[in-house]
Scaffold this motif. Structure first.
Motif, PDB file in Angstrom:
ATOM      1  N   VAL A  21       0.821  -1.215   0.000  1.00 23.42           N
ATOM      2  CA  VAL A  21       0.000   0.000   0.000  1.00 23.42           C
ATOM      3  C   VAL A  21       0.853   1.262   0.000  1.00 23.42           C
ATOM      4  CG1 VAL A  21      -1.944  -1.132   1.108  1.00 23.42           C
ATOM      5  CG2 VAL A  21      -0.242  -0.007   2.533  1.00 23.42           C
ATOM      6  N   GLY A  22       2.178   1.113   0.183  1.00 27.08           N
ATOM      7  CA  GLY A  22       3.074   2.258   0.065  1.00 27.08           C
ATOM      8  C   GLY A  22       3.349   2.999   1.352  1.00 27.08           C
ATOM      9  N   ALA A  42      -3.793  -4.697  -2.990  1.00 27.54           N
ATOM     10  CA  ALA A  42      -4.285  -4.483  -1.632  1.00 27.54           C
ATOM     11  C   ALA A  42      -5.133  -3.225  -1.609  1.00 27.54           C
ATOM     12  CB  ALA A  42      -3.126  -4.363  -0.642  1.00 27.54           C
ATOM     13  N   MET A  43      -6.151  -3.215  -0.749  1.00 27.34           N
ATOM     14  CA  MET A  43      -7.030  -2.059  -0.584  1.00 27.34           C
ATOM     15  C   MET A  43      -7.050  -1.671   0.883  1.00 27.34           C
ATOM     16  SD  MET A  43     -10.232  -3.258  -3.014  1.00 27.34           S
ATOM     17  CE  MET A  43     -10.915  -1.621  -3.211  1.00 27.34           C
ATOM     18  N   TRP A 321      -4.934  14.075  -8.073  1.00 23.04           N
ATOM     19  CA  TRP A 321      -5.546  13.328  -9.179  1.00 23.04           C
ATOM     20  C   TRP A 321      -4.622  12.233  -9.683  1.00 23.04           C
ATOM     21  CZ3 TRP A 321      -4.843  11.800 -14.146  1.00 23.04           C
ATOM     22  CH2 TRP A 321      -5.964  11.295 -14.808  1.00 23.04           C
ATOM     23  N   LEU A 322      -3.341  12.525  -9.809  1.00 22.86           N
ATOM     24  CA  LEU A 322      -2.394  11.520 -10.301  1.00 22.86           C
ATOM     25  C   LEU A 322      -2.302  10.328  -9.345  1.00 22.86           C
ATOM     26  CD1 LEU A 322       0.358  13.971 -11.583  1.00 22.86           C
ATOM     27  CD2 LEU A 322      -1.003  12.425 -13.023  1.00 22.86           C
ATOM     28  N   ASN A 323      -2.312  10.587  -8.038  1.00 22.33           N
ATOM     29  CA  ASN A 323      -2.337   9.488  -7.077  1.00 22.33           C
ATOM     30  C   ASN A 323      -3.637   8.703  -7.184  1.00 22.33           C
ATOM     31  OD1 ASN A 323      -0.049   9.141  -4.956  1.00 22.33           O
ATOM     32  ND2 ASN A 323      -0.191  11.354  -5.241  1.00 22.33           N
ATOM     33  N   GLY A 327      -4.857   4.617  -8.072  1.00 19.37           N
ATOM     34  CA  GLY A 327      -5.570   3.867  -7.047  1.00 19.37           C
ATOM     35  C   GLY A 327      -5.124   4.179  -5.639  1.00 19.37           C
ATOM     36  N   HIS A 328      -4.295   5.226  -5.469  1.00 15.68           N
ATOM     37  CA  HIS A 328      -3.776   5.611  -4.157  1.00 15.68           C
ATOM     38  C   HIS A 328      -4.692   6.668  -3.537  1.00 15.68           C
ATOM     39  CE1 HIS A 328       0.499   4.397  -5.727  1.00 15.68           C
ATOM     40  NE2 HIS A 328      -0.312   3.365  -5.580  1.00 15.68           N
ATOM     41  N   GLY A 329      -5.880   6.248  -3.138  1.00 12.51           N
ATOM     42  CA  GLY A 329      -6.885   7.180  -2.651  1.00 12.51           C
ATOM     43  C   GLY A 329      -6.488   7.885  -1.373  1.00 12.51           C
TER      44      GLY A 329
END
Length: 373
Positions: A21-22, A42-43, A321-323, A327-329
């Motif tokens: 997930v970073g 992963a979410m 927006w780029l994140n 998918g990096h909400g």
């Protein structure tokens, strides 16, 4: 490239999740998705603030609904991260919530292969019938086989870090140089407005072809960034250039050319040929190029770090927006929060917040990525 790590137990899974997930989650639930024997993503979601089981069911309905959109996924590992503690007992924190989400996943047809809690003072599996007092030591995670493998191959994994609310600030000298150049460019533009008919100063020549200028920026070295970075920040201060560059960096030079060919007197994306571009903005369309976006994010983080608050909101919205497109909400939301803290009425930040605050993710985030060539 595909990286294969073998998880031999819960501690290995806990070591694996943050790089996926970073960052190291807090007060969150992470669902690690599996296709067969291999993970495919992963979410992460916030834990509900309430301990009420009815609230848990409502939250879980949304979480599992989003998880169901992942293609060809057949199993999950549930990881709960909480600031709660074992406190010298053997009761695992957040057990009720973990039970609700595990049951709902199973009812939705997923195998729940493991369910784990990482608390502030220890960890344990919800499947373990004999939890040690105080849980297992957190050191078992950092000393696990997977943690060592990740440490040995650092270049292949993002470095897990605590999420920060603000983009860090660069050195004072860099910020001062950026501010002086932005002020100089604004003075030049003001002078042009007061003297109609004058040709733009030579410093603006490269802005005659914005798509080419923006494309070249993705390959800037340190010297080029120092020389041209302020001009790019100046150009990005408003639409349509801000939106053009954002979409181009995600989808390629052709998208930038298409947007730049629009009549600027038209409303945003309301021409007969604009439907595809409008859809891209809201996450409908082909999957963007993640490598281009990652390069754009690195560039924008560096430029934003050199920029004072007054000029940050457009850059922060682009970062958001780029994140989001990747998918990096969570990270997208943090950039939006910073933009709105600086400029609560900034229209792009308000628009993105209305789109993202409900948990909406781009449709391509749920598509199965094509295998590498």
């Amino acid at each position: 490239m595909t990286v294969i790590l073998k998880a031999n137990g819960p501690a290995d899974l806990l070591a694996m999740a943050p790089p996926m997930v970073g960052f190291l989650p807090r007060n969150s639930v992470v669902l690690v998705a599996f296709r067969g024997k291999r993970t495919c993503g992963a979410m992460r979601f916030d834990l509900p603030a309430s301990g009420d089981r009815v609230v848990h069911k409502r939250v879980v309905t949304t979480i599992v609904g989003m998880f169901c959109k992942l293609p060809a996924v057949d199993a999950a590992v549930v990881i709960v991260y909480t600031d709660d503690e074992f406190g010298g007992g053997d009761a695992i924190p957040q057990a009720d919530f973990a039970d609700v989400i595990g049951r709902r996943l199973q009812l939705s047809g997923f195998e729940v292969r493991e369910s784990i809690c990482q608390a502030a003072d220890g960890w344990a599996s919800y499947f373990d019938s004999e939890v040690p007092v105080g849980g297992h030591p957190l050191a078992q995670i950092t000393e696990s086989t997977v943690a060592r493998a990740i440490a040995d191959q650092r270049g292949l994994f993002p470095t897990p870090a605590t999420m920060t609310d603000r983009v860090p600030r660069a050195e004072k000298s860099q910020r001062s140089r950026m501010s002086k150049r932005l002020a100089a460019y604004q003075n030049l533009v003001t002078g042009l407005d007061e003297q109609d008919g004058n040709s733009p100063p030579g410093v603006f020549t490269v802005l005659g072809d914005i798509p080419i200028f923006a494309e070249g920026a993705l390959a800037w070295d340190a010297a080029a960034l120092d020389a041209e970075g302020a001009l790019l920040v100046f150009a990005l201060q408003g639409p349509p250039i801000r939106d053009l560059v954002m979409l181009q960096w995600a989808f390629g030079l052709e998208a930038g050319d298409r947007l730049w060919e629009r009549d600027p007197r038209e409303g945003p994306f309301d021409g007969p040929d604009d439907a595809d571009l409008a859809n891209l903005m809201i996450g409908i369309g082909p999957r963007p190029d993640p490598h281009r976006i990652e390069g754009a994010l690195a560039l924008m983080l560096e430029l934003t770090s050199r920029t004072e608050d007054v000029n940050r909101p457009p850059l922060l919205c682009m970062l958001a927006w780029l994140n989001w497109a990747l998918g990096h909400g969570t990270q997208a939301g943090l950039h939006l929060d910073e933009a709105l803290a600086i400029a609560p009425t900034y229209s792009m930040a308000q628009l993105l917040e209305s789109m993202m605050c409900t948990g909406v993710m781009p449709e391509w985030a749920f598509e199965r990525a094509a295998p590498p060539n």
